[in-house]
Write a protein that holds these residues in place. Structure first.
Motif, mmCIF file in Angstrom:
data_model
loop_
_atom_site.group_PDB
_atom_site.id
_atom_site.type_symbol
_atom_site.label_atom_id
_atom_site.label_comp_id
_atom_site.label_asym_id
_atom_site.label_seq_id
_atom_site.Cartn_x
_atom_site.Cartn_y
_atom_site.Cartn_z
ATOM 1 N N TYR A 184 0.905 -1.125 -0.041
ATOM 2 C CA TYR A 184 0.137 0.035 0.112
ATOM 3 C C TYR A 184 0.969 1.088 -0.001
ATOM 4 C CZ TYR A 184 0.928 -0.474 5.032
ATOM 5 O OH TYR A 184 1.533 -0.368 6.251
ATOM 6 N N TRP A 185 0.303 2.393 -0.145
ATOM 7 C CA TRP A 185 1.102 3.691 -0.372
ATOM 8 C C TRP A 185 1.571 4.079 1.048
ATOM 9 C CZ3 TRP A 185 1.878 4.536 -5.085
ATOM 10 C CH2 TRP A 185 0.854 4.253 -6.161
ATOM 11 N N TRP A 188 -2.611 7.559 -4.401
ATOM 12 C CA TRP A 188 -1.294 8.197 -4.137
ATOM 13 C C TRP A 188 -1.416 9.665 -3.864
ATOM 14 C CZ3 TRP A 188 0.953 12.423 -6.913
ATOM 15 C CH2 TRP A 188 2.388 12.489 -6.561
ATOM 16 N N GLN A 191 0.859 4.089 -12.614
ATOM 17 C CA GLN A 191 2.427 3.617 -12.478
ATOM 18 C C GLN A 191 3.000 3.188 -13.917
ATOM 19 O OE1 GLN A 191 4.248 3.832 -10.131
ATOM 20 N NE2 GLN A 191 3.349 3.188 -8.068
ATOM 21 N N PRO A 194 1.071 0.557 -5.930
ATOM 22 C CA PRO A 194 2.354 1.085 -5.007
ATOM 23 C C PRO A 194 3.640 0.356 -5.624
ATOM 24 C CG PRO A 194 0.694 1.023 -3.345
ATOM 25 C CD PRO A 194 0.249 -0.117 -4.684
ATOM 26 N N GLY A 206 6.554 2.063 0.137
ATOM 27 C CA GLY A 206 5.712 2.166 -1.031
ATOM 28 C C GLY A 206 5.414 3.600 -1.656
ATOM 29 N N GLY A 207 5.657 3.704 -2.896
ATOM 30 C CA GLY A 207 5.376 5.169 -3.394
ATOM 31 C C GLY A 207 5.369 5.046 -4.676
ATOM 32 N N HIS A 208 5.279 5.862 -5.399
ATOM 33 C CA HIS A 208 5.084 6.134 -6.906
ATOM 34 C C HIS A 208 6.601 6.013 -7.672
ATOM 35 C CE1 HIS A 208 3.641 7.079 -10.999
ATOM 36 N NE2 HIS A 208 2.336 7.174 -10.500
#
Length: 268
Positions: free
Chosen positions: A80-81, A113, A159, A168, A198-200
Motif C-alpha cells: 500500500y502507499w 497516491w 504507474q 504502489p 511504498g510510493g510512486h
C-alpha cells in the motif's frame, strides 16, 4: 573474505536496523532482475555492517542496465502507499542520521497516491517550516491549496507498465545519484542508503533528475523500454520532487525556497 563497510549513527532517535530492513526489502527484487543492494551483514540501533560495494566508472552501458534493473525493483511492488519495508514497523516512521522517513504503519482505508503524498510527505514538512516561523500564512495557504488538489486526485497517474496502474511501487525513497552506485555487476549499479517505502515509481526517477545522474537520459530511456512510463510523466517531475525539495528547505534553508515555492505555485 569480502570487504566490509561499517556505518555508525549516534543520533538517539536513529535505528540502523531499519536501514538493514530497507536494504533487504529492496534486495528481494534482485532475483528477478532488480538492482542489487549493499548487503547488510549485521545491524544494531547505532551500527550497520554491509558488504562493501566495488565502484566502477559510470558508462552508458551500465546506465542502461541500471535503468532496466530499477524498473524491475519498482515492479516488486509494495502492499500500500507509504508501506514500510517488510519486518519493520513504527508509528511515525524510521530515523536515520537524524532524518525521519515517514511511513504508514498499517494499511489504511483505500487511499490514492495523491492523498497519501499530501498527508504523509508534504504537509508535515510544511507545518514544521511554518511552526518554526520560517514560512508564514501565505506559504501555508499555498501548500494547503496544492494538497487539496493532491487529495482530490488531480495528479494521480498510472504507474509504469510492469506495475498495475494503481499499485504502489517498491521505491528506494532517496535515489539521488550518490545512492545509485555504479559497479561491475550485470545490473550496472548497486543501491545504497535507502529510505524505502511504498510510493510512486516516478518519485525515484524524479529524484535522480533533481540532482543529476551520469547518463541520466540512458537510465530513463532503458527504464521506459522495460516498463513504459505513464502519459505526461515529464510534466509531473517537479511535483514528484517536492518531498525532497521540502526536506532541503528544512535542512539547508532559503537557498531552496525559490524552487520549492515555484513548484507549489505551478501545481496549486
Amino acid at each position: 573474505m569480502a570487504e566490509m563497510f561499517e556505518k555508525r549513527d549516534r543520533d538517539p532517535r536513529s535505528d540502523l536496523r531499519c536501514e538493514a530492513a530497507a536494504l533487504a526489502w529492496l534486495g528481494e527484487a534482485t532475483a528477478n532482475g532488480g538492482l542489487p543492494v549493499a548487503r547488510p551483514l549485521e545491524a544494531t540501533r547505532d551500527r550497520l555492517v554491509e558488504q562493501r560495494v566495488s565502484s566502477a566508472p559510470a558508462t552508458a552501458a551500465r546506465a542502461e542496465a541500471a535503468g532496466r534493473a530499477l524498473a524491475r525493483t519498482h515492479a516488486a511492488a509494495a502492499p500500500y502507499w507509504g508501506a514500510p519495508p517488510a519486518n519493520w514497523s513504527g508509528a511515525e516512521g524510521y530515523w536515520i542520521s537524524g532524518q525521519l522517513t515517514p511511513i504508514v504503519p498499517e494499511q489504511p482505508a483505500p487511499e490514492p497516491w495523491g492523498a497519501c503524498y499530501a498527508r504523509v510527505h508534504i504537509m508535515p514538512q510544511v507545518r514544521e517550516l511554518v511552526d518554526a516561523r520560517v514560512w508564514g500564512t501565505r506559504e501555508a495557504a499555498l501548500f494547503a491549496k496544492l494538497c487539496d488538489r493532491l487529495t482530490a486526485g488531480d495528479f494521480d497517474a498510472p504507474q509504469p507498465g510492469l506495475l498495475q496502474p494503481a499499485q504502489p511501487a517498491r521505491i528506494h525513497g532517496d535515489l539521488w545519484a550518490g545512492n545509485l552506485l555504479f559497479s561491475d555487476v550485470p545490473q550496472g549499479a548497486v543501491l545504497i542508503d535507502p529510505m524505502a517505502r511504498g510510493g510512486h515509481a516516478e518519485e525515484d526517477l524524479a529524484m535522480l533528475q533533481l540532482f543529476g545522474a551520469p547518463h541520466l537520459d540512458r537510465i530513463i530511456a532503458a527504464y521506459d523500454e522495460v516498463s513504459p512510463l505513464g502519459p505526461g510523466w515529464r510534466d509531473r517531475v517537479p511535483l514528484m520532487q517536492l518531498q525532497p525539495l521540502l526536506l532541503h528547505c528544512r535542512l539547508f534553508g532559503s537557498g531552496h525556497f525559490g524552487q520549492t515555492l515555484a513548484v507549489a505555485r505551478r501545481f496549486a
